[in-house]
Enzyme design. Sequence first.
Site, PDB file in Angstrom:
ATOM      1  CD  GLU A 195      -2.933   5.085  -2.365  1.00 37.93           C
ATOM      2  OE1 GLU A 195      -2.043   5.064  -1.604  1.00 37.93           O
ATOM      3  OE2 GLU A 195      -3.442   4.514  -3.170  1.00 37.93           O
ATOM      4  CB  CYS A 202       4.214   3.793   2.361  1.00 38.26           C
ATOM      5  SG  CYS A 202       3.440   2.659   2.058  1.00 38.26           S
TER       6      CYS A 202
END
Length: 491
Positions: free
Chosen positions: A253, A287
Amino acid sequence: MLEKREWERCVWLGGRWRGEGCTPLPVRSPASGELLAIAGEASSAVVAEAVDGAARAQLEWSRRPAADRAAILSTAAERLADHEDEAVWWLVHESGSIARRARGGVRLAAQRFADAQWTAERAGEELALAGRGPSERSIARRVPLGVVAVITPWNSPLVLAVRALAPALAAGNAVVLKPDPRTPVSGGVLLAAVLDEAGLPPGVLQVVPGGASAGEALVSAPNVAKVSFTGSTATGRRVAELAGRSLRSVALELGGNNALVVLDDADVDAAVDAGIKGSFGHQGQICMATGRHLVHAAVADEYIAALVARAGALQVGDPASGDVDLGPLISGAQADRVQRLVEESVADGAVLRCGGRREGNYYWPTVLTDVSPSMAAFSEEVFGPVAPVTMFSDTEEAVALAEQTPYGLVASVFGADGERAMALLDRLHTGVGHLNDETVKSDATAPFGGMGWSGNGARYGALCDAEEFTTWRWLTVRELDGDTRPGAVAP
Ligand code: NAD
């Protein structure tokens, strides 16, 4: 539970703290420089020991009934809720988070512990297959993987660890967690303590704080079955390379450079609200942060004026000392980088509408307009409080701009005509898409993950965790003299 830690309590191995094999590491508040703890970095030998111990503990753990595993994780949710204030304190002091966000993160982490019961339920799933004729019983059974290595970043250290370790443990795996050396307490110590209080058997969770060398030792350790990595795209490539050499599975990720697209019929106030939260929440160090504001020319003046006014009113300061909107960036190096990206973009023609101010680790909310794809503020993941605005004049141009990135984590589109806005969103290659909402959204159930440079297809969330943390085993039983018990299978 979370008094200041000394380095003698660096790693959590076999259900106890120890410091042997660790290098002392001061942990300082990014806001004030205050010494918070002397943590430690685990040596490669300690990491190897942690993995071997976890592999031994995993066998017994995987044999426990799924309901027992789920009950321990559900108790962990309660213990974490009991320690909410302490967890918030550490997130505020170690990671520079404002208290409101930290509290939301602790609650989401507790929810993820509770939701792990779903993965526990699915972990022992069996499917009856056709078999070759009536004399063969054939089944597919979900089995745990073994030892899962969880490597996490500093920006949301608690919830990013729990989203991987809770379902991994629920499925019957053991976990070796390596938090970032800047957040060893909120990303590691706290979780070891909570799970210990909840009754997790010794060795099933091992915690080895450290940097790149501890991380590489963990990814390469022979007994690791899967690596669950959250961090930058550059490090993710390195982790994938190492994991590939050992032929082990890896869930990545990674970074993002997420677009917020504002169409000509958008509710501008709502879009600005999303833009403010998306670019300035946690100082832009998320993110899912809004990295690019793509705004239709018809509403651009209104959007920019409101964005600048609201950005300029945000309070910047030490989140431990009062109610501020933005805390510090994690380090001087990160503040240097943000400053450089802004200055380079301005030198290339971007217009600084507010912010651009830096004091130590603090960087003020910054709005840049006239940003084009060749500028650093558009093309790079800034990971700082910067809102780069780019105008477009039709849908095709909006799609082309949004797609002009190798990342593919989140996209948001604002538009009153839902069908038109959704048609645009459908053309964007991201793992997550939102209509009339901000790019930063979390949900413990929904499948979360990116495309392209944002990940390798892994997904977190209760809906898909069983897929990530178990594998299928095919078993057949051939009937001998009418007996299909497993013991009757010929050797
Ligand atoms: P980073 O890649 O520098 O560090 C992440 C983790 O990897 C840390 O624990 C670090 O110690 C470890 N590490 C560093 N080098 C390593 C190596 N060679 N081998 C193994 N481990 C190593 O990331 P960062 O800068 O600390 O975190 C910010 C990045 O994380 C941003 O790019 C952000 O977008 C991304 N992120 C992604 C998600 C997501 O879910 N997609 C969530 C949060 C953050």
